[in-house]
Structures are given as structure tokens and as C-alpha cells.
Design a protein around this motif. Structure first.
Motif, mmCIF file in Angstrom:
data_model
loop_
_atom_site.group_PDB
_atom_site.id
_atom_site.type_symbol
_atom_site.label_atom_id
_atom_site.label_comp_id
_atom_site.label_asym_id
_atom_site.label_seq_id
_atom_site.Cartn_x
_atom_site.Cartn_y
_atom_site.Cartn_z
ATOM 1 N N THR A 197 0.836 -1.195 0.000
ATOM 2 C CA THR A 197 0.000 0.000 0.000
ATOM 3 C C THR A 197 0.875 1.250 0.000
ATOM 4 N N TYR A 198 0.277 2.349 -0.421
ATOM 5 C CA TYR A 198 0.997 3.620 -0.439
ATOM 6 C C TYR A 198 1.388 4.029 0.977
ATOM 7 N N ASP A 199 0.419 4.085 1.890
ATOM 8 C CA ASP A 199 0.695 4.559 3.239
ATOM 9 C C ASP A 199 1.713 3.696 3.980
ATOM 10 N N LYS A 200 1.585 2.394 3.843
ATOM 11 C CA LYS A 200 2.441 1.481 4.606
ATOM 12 C C LYS A 200 3.820 1.305 3.982
ATOM 13 N N LYS A 231 4.995 5.334 0.382
ATOM 14 C CA LYS A 231 5.180 6.726 0.814
ATOM 15 C C LYS A 231 6.594 6.985 1.327
ATOM 16 N N THR A 232 7.071 6.151 2.212
ATOM 17 C CA THR A 232 8.409 6.332 2.776
ATOM 18 C C THR A 232 9.484 6.195 1.706
ATOM 19 N N ASN A 234 9.332 9.338 -0.456
ATOM 20 C CA ASN A 234 9.847 10.492 0.296
ATOM 21 C C ASN A 234 11.359 10.443 0.427
ATOM 22 N N ASN A 293 2.229 13.094 -2.254
ATOM 23 C CA ASN A 293 1.040 12.486 -1.668
ATOM 24 C C ASN A 293 0.533 11.348 -2.559
ATOM 25 N N TYR A 294 -0.425 10.638 -2.030
ATOM 26 C CA TYR A 294 -0.951 9.460 -2.718
ATOM 27 C C TYR A 294 -1.462 9.782 -4.124
ATOM 28 N N TRP A 334 3.216 -2.560 -5.783
ATOM 29 C CA TRP A 334 2.103 -1.652 -5.511
ATOM 30 C C TRP A 334 1.199 -1.563 -6.741
ATOM 31 N N GLU A 373 -4.227 2.550 -1.333
ATOM 32 C CA GLU A 373 -3.759 3.689 -0.532
ATOM 33 C C GLU A 373 -3.345 3.252 0.852
ATOM 34 N N ASN A 374 -4.174 2.501 1.533
ATOM 35 C CA ASN A 374 -3.826 2.044 2.893
ATOM 36 C C ASN A 374 -4.416 0.691 3.173
#
Length: 123
Positions: free
Chosen positions: A43-46, A49-50, A53, A75-76, A115, A122-123
Motif C-alpha cells: 500500500t501507499y501509506d504502509k 510513501k516512505t 519520500n 502524496n498518494y 504496488w 492507498e492504505n
């Protein structure tokens, strides 16, 4: 003779019935899952994203304020759009024009490809 035939026939029926068994007492067995490990989706959030970033939104390349790469990836929605409609997937997998241009990180490439394969969750 008739009596002998009747006797043999009745013995045969008795033996046949006595050898039958009932499955009523048998305990049902559940099928065993050979790999009980739950399937974890990327997922993006898990996960993503990191990685984005730390690898893309650093040094003003793809940050929110003044991305020198011309594309913010903070962002997502931005990252998903770049993956689905832009060339993020193509560039991270490219050998001739890779992103980031400083060098490929196979773990991040695998992560983003997973992904994508998991449906851009997303999450």
C-alpha cells in the motif's frame, strides 16, 4: 442341495454386511493450508510513501515546493497519477533513462511494481 445353497448364500450375505463400515463415526478433517502466512498487499501509506519520500522527494527533485524534476510526488494522488498516467513505472524500470538518474534501487523498483500489481492501494 437346496439347503446347502441357501446356507452358502446366507453366509455370503452375512459376511458382506459385516464387512461394511459406517463413516458416521469418522472425524472430518479440514484441509490444511500449506502456507498459513497471510497475503500482505503493498500500500501507499504502509510501503510506498516512505520510499518515495526518501528517494524522490529529496533534494528538491520531486518535493512539494519547487520540484526540479517538474513533478511533485508528495502524496498518494500525485504518486498514483504519475504511476498510472505518467511515466513513473517506465522510468524506474528503464535501463537507459532510469529514475532516479543517480542509480537504480531494486528494492524500491520491486516495491513500486508490487504496488502497481496490487492495484495502487492507498492504505
Amino acid at each position: 442341495m437346496k439347503t446347502n445353497l441357501l446356507f452358502v448364500l446366507s453366509i455370503s450375505i452375512f459376511v458382506s454386511l459385516a464387512s461394511c463400515s459406517s463413516d458416521d463415526d469418522a472425524t472430518p478433517t479440514d484441509p490444511v493450508d500449506p502456507d498459513p502466512t497471510p497475503v500482505t498487499k503493498t500500500t501507499y501509506d504502509k510501503d510506498v510513501k516512505t520510499a518515495i519520500n526518501n528517494s524522490c522527494a529529496t533534494s528538491n527533485c520531486h518535493d512539494a515546493t519547487a520540484p526540479t524534476g517538474g513533478l511533485p510526488l508528495t502524496n498518494y494522488t500525485q504518486v498514483k497519477n504519475a504511476a498510472q498516467n505518467g511515466n513513473l513505472i517506465t522510468r524506474i524500470n528503464s535501463n537507459t533513462n532510469p529514475m532516479p538518474p543517480t542509480g537504480k534501487d531494486q528494492s524500491i523498483i520491486n516495491l513500486i511494481n508490487n504496488w502497481k500489481n496490487d492495484g495502487y492501494l492507498e492504505n
